[in-house]
Scaffold this motif. Structure first.
Motif, mmCIF file in Angstrom:
data_model
loop_
_atom_site.group_PDB
_atom_site.id
_atom_site.type_symbol
_atom_site.label_atom_id
_atom_site.label_comp_id
_atom_site.label_asym_id
_atom_site.label_seq_id
_atom_site.Cartn_x
_atom_site.Cartn_y
_atom_site.Cartn_z
ATOM 1 N N ASP A 278 -15.328 -15.145 -1.876
ATOM 2 C CA ASP A 278 -15.949 -14.364 -1.216
ATOM 3 C C ASP A 278 -15.257 -13.812 0.045
ATOM 4 N N THR A 279 -13.402 -13.658 -0.550
ATOM 5 C CA THR A 279 -12.729 -13.371 0.748
ATOM 6 C C THR A 279 -12.346 -12.395 0.099
ATOM 7 N N VAL A 280 -11.950 -11.083 0.648
ATOM 8 C CA VAL A 280 -10.927 -10.225 0.548
ATOM 9 C C VAL A 280 -9.789 -9.643 1.989
ATOM 10 N N SER A 281 -8.613 -9.150 0.393
ATOM 11 C CA SER A 281 -8.081 -8.637 1.527
ATOM 12 C C SER A 281 -6.905 -7.655 1.490
ATOM 13 N N TRP A 282 -7.080 -6.854 2.271
ATOM 14 C CA TRP A 282 -5.867 -5.559 1.841
ATOM 15 C C TRP A 282 -4.494 -5.430 2.014
ATOM 16 N N TYR A 283 -3.449 -5.214 1.169
ATOM 17 C CA TYR A 283 -2.297 -5.259 1.533
ATOM 18 C C TYR A 283 -1.941 -3.213 1.731
ATOM 19 N N GLN A 284 -1.066 -2.757 2.119
ATOM 20 C CA GLN A 284 0.030 -1.725 1.662
ATOM 21 C C GLN A 284 1.711 -2.035 1.368
ATOM 22 N N GLN A 285 2.135 -1.611 0.536
ATOM 23 C CA GLN A 285 2.730 -2.110 -0.673
ATOM 24 C C GLN A 285 3.954 -0.812 0.085
ATOM 25 N N ALA A 286 5.344 -0.969 0.265
ATOM 26 C CA ALA A 286 5.820 0.439 0.132
ATOM 27 C C ALA A 286 6.863 -0.162 -0.407
ATOM 28 N N LEU A 287 7.716 2.001 -1.024
ATOM 29 C CA LEU A 287 8.469 1.351 -2.461
ATOM 30 C C LEU A 287 9.228 0.177 -1.319
ATOM 31 N N GLY A 288 10.011 -0.322 -2.315
ATOM 32 C CA GLY A 288 10.989 -1.810 -1.918
ATOM 33 C C GLY A 288 10.911 -2.507 -1.182
ATOM 34 N N GLN A 289 9.262 -2.750 -1.151
ATOM 35 C CA GLN A 289 9.368 -3.885 0.225
ATOM 36 C C GLN A 289 8.082 -4.470 0.182
ATOM 37 N N GLY A 290 8.073 -6.056 0.931
ATOM 38 C CA GLY A 290 6.548 -7.090 0.119
ATOM 39 C C GLY A 290 5.516 -5.837 0.859
ATOM 40 N N PRO A 291 4.932 -6.678 0.020
ATOM 41 C CA PRO A 291 3.436 -6.433 1.240
ATOM 42 C C PRO A 291 2.996 -6.199 2.486
ATOM 43 N N GLN A 292 2.408 -5.603 2.924
ATOM 44 C CA GLN A 292 1.828 -5.884 3.880
ATOM 45 C C GLN A 292 0.748 -6.180 4.656
ATOM 46 N N GLY B 89 3.763 8.943 5.407
ATOM 47 C CA GLY B 89 3.968 7.800 5.291
ATOM 48 C C GLY B 89 2.616 6.720 4.899
ATOM 49 N N ASP B 90 1.879 7.471 4.119
ATOM 50 C CA ASP B 90 0.559 6.488 3.990
ATOM 51 C C ASP B 90 1.407 5.695 2.636
ATOM 52 N N SER B 91 1.731 7.062 1.894
ATOM 53 C CA SER B 91 2.384 6.873 -0.246
ATOM 54 C C SER B 91 2.451 5.578 0.449
ATOM 55 N N ALA B 92 1.740 4.639 -0.598
ATOM 56 C CA ALA B 92 2.469 3.443 -1.257
ATOM 57 C C ALA B 92 1.700 2.763 -1.925
ATOM 58 N N LEU B 93 1.618 1.719 -2.416
ATOM 59 C CA LEU B 93 0.946 0.720 -3.969
ATOM 60 C C LEU B 93 -0.076 -0.136 -2.440
ATOM 61 N N TYR B 94 -1.472 0.203 -2.555
ATOM 62 C CA TYR B 94 -2.483 -0.675 -1.947
ATOM 63 C C TYR B 94 -3.034 -1.869 -2.622
ATOM 64 N N LEU B 95 -3.079 -3.196 -2.090
ATOM 65 C CA LEU B 95 -2.911 -3.790 -3.434
ATOM 66 C C LEU B 95 -4.478 -5.082 -1.921
ATOM 67 N N CYS B 96 -5.241 -5.036 -3.744
ATOM 68 C CA CYS B 96 -6.025 -5.798 -2.698
ATOM 69 C C CYS B 96 -6.091 -7.540 -3.822
ATOM 70 N N ARG C 188 -1.834 2.952 -6.527
ATOM 71 C CA ARG C 188 -0.641 3.972 -5.978
ATOM 72 C C ARG C 188 -1.592 5.208 -5.608
ATOM 73 N N LEU C 189 -1.189 5.432 -3.788
ATOM 74 C CA LEU C 189 -1.758 6.347 -3.506
ATOM 75 C C LEU C 189 -0.648 7.474 -3.378
ATOM 76 N N THR C 190 -0.827 8.340 -3.507
ATOM 77 C CA THR C 190 0.121 9.473 -3.022
ATOM 78 C C THR C 190 0.127 10.209 -2.371
ATOM 79 N N VAL C 191 0.624 10.972 -1.230
ATOM 80 C CA VAL C 191 0.129 11.673 0.035
ATOM 81 C C VAL C 191 1.521 12.654 0.274
ATOM 82 N N VAL C 192 0.402 14.325 -0.172
ATOM 83 C CA VAL C 192 1.820 14.939 -0.617
ATOM 84 C C VAL C 192 1.550 16.445 0.571
#
Lengths: 113, 112
Positions: B30-44, B84-91, B108-112
């Motif tokens: 019942d609970t959902v969390s979202w994370y942003q993970q830039a290349l080479g970094q841990g999920p934020q 800078g929003d280009s990253a892997l977005y994890l749920c 995987r979001l890529t902003v160009v």
């Protein structure tokens, strides 16, 4: 949440036991210690969680000393498929009763044939 | 039993555009969390939703917003995209506030 410190990377040969240690000097009384595994372009996968002493499951063991300021993830007889990034997390319920999972930079484990 | 599913798997957007990412939690969660993970970094941690309300938020600007539906699925919206929003977005989903978190494969979001 308590900050964690892990080695950036480790190498190991296939079949060896691998121990990854995480430091968390500011761990709070109600904090648990959790380890996740992440393969490239995949979401993290829960490995093991513990509070104190030793916890063992089918894939790993977690050793936590009495002062709980560090913990060691032990992977027995690693294989090439264990090559991944391993994250140590420390946390528990906050004052609002909600848990927030916070990741550090992780340890990149490379298993060598 | 399907685990956490996210869509789309990959996405390319232009700077300044808006994007919506979707997440279906593991059955029974019942609970959902979202994370942003830039290349080479841990999920934020971005934010967490429970009972259709945002109840925790990480250090992300208001351009990041979300929603949880009655069936517990969730959306992450990002406005005015930056490179800078280009990253892997994890749920990640869990049962309640302290349940084990199960993660999806990410978008995987890529902003160009």
């Amino acid at each position: 949440l308590a900050k964690t410190t892990q080695p950036i990377s480790m190498d190991s040969y296939e079949g060896q036991e691998v121990n990854i240690t995480c430091s968390h000097n500011n761990i709070a009384t109600n904090d648990y210690i959790t380890w996740y595994q992440q393969f490239p372009s995949q979401g993290p996968r829960f490995i093991i969680q513990g509070y104190k002493t030793k916890v063992t499951n089918e894939v790993a063991s977690l050793f936590i000393p009495a002062d709980r300021k560090s913990s060691t993830l032990s992977l027995p007889r690693v294989s090439l498929s264990d090559t991944a990034v391993y994250y140590c997390l420390v946390g528990g319920l906050n004052s609002g009763g909600y848990q927030k999972v916070t990741f550090g930079t992780g340890t990149k484990l490379q298993v060598i044939p | 039993d399907a685990g956490v599913t996210q869509s789309p798997t990959h996405l390319i957007k232009t700077r300044g555009q808006q994007v919506t990412l979707r997440c279906s939690p593991k059955s029974g969660h019942d609970t959902v969390s979202w994370y942003q993970q830039a290349l080479g970094q841990g999920p934020q941690f971005i934010f967490q939703y429970y009972e259709e309300e945002e109840r925790q938020r990480g250090n992300f600007p208001d351009r990041f917003s979300g929603h949880q539906f009655p069936n517990y699925s969730s959306e992450l919206n990002v406005n005015a995209l930056l490179l800078g929003d280009s990253a892997l977005y994890l749920c990640a989903s869990s049962l309640g506030g302290d349940g084990e978190a199960f993660f999806g494969q990410g978008t995987r979001l890529t902003v160009v």
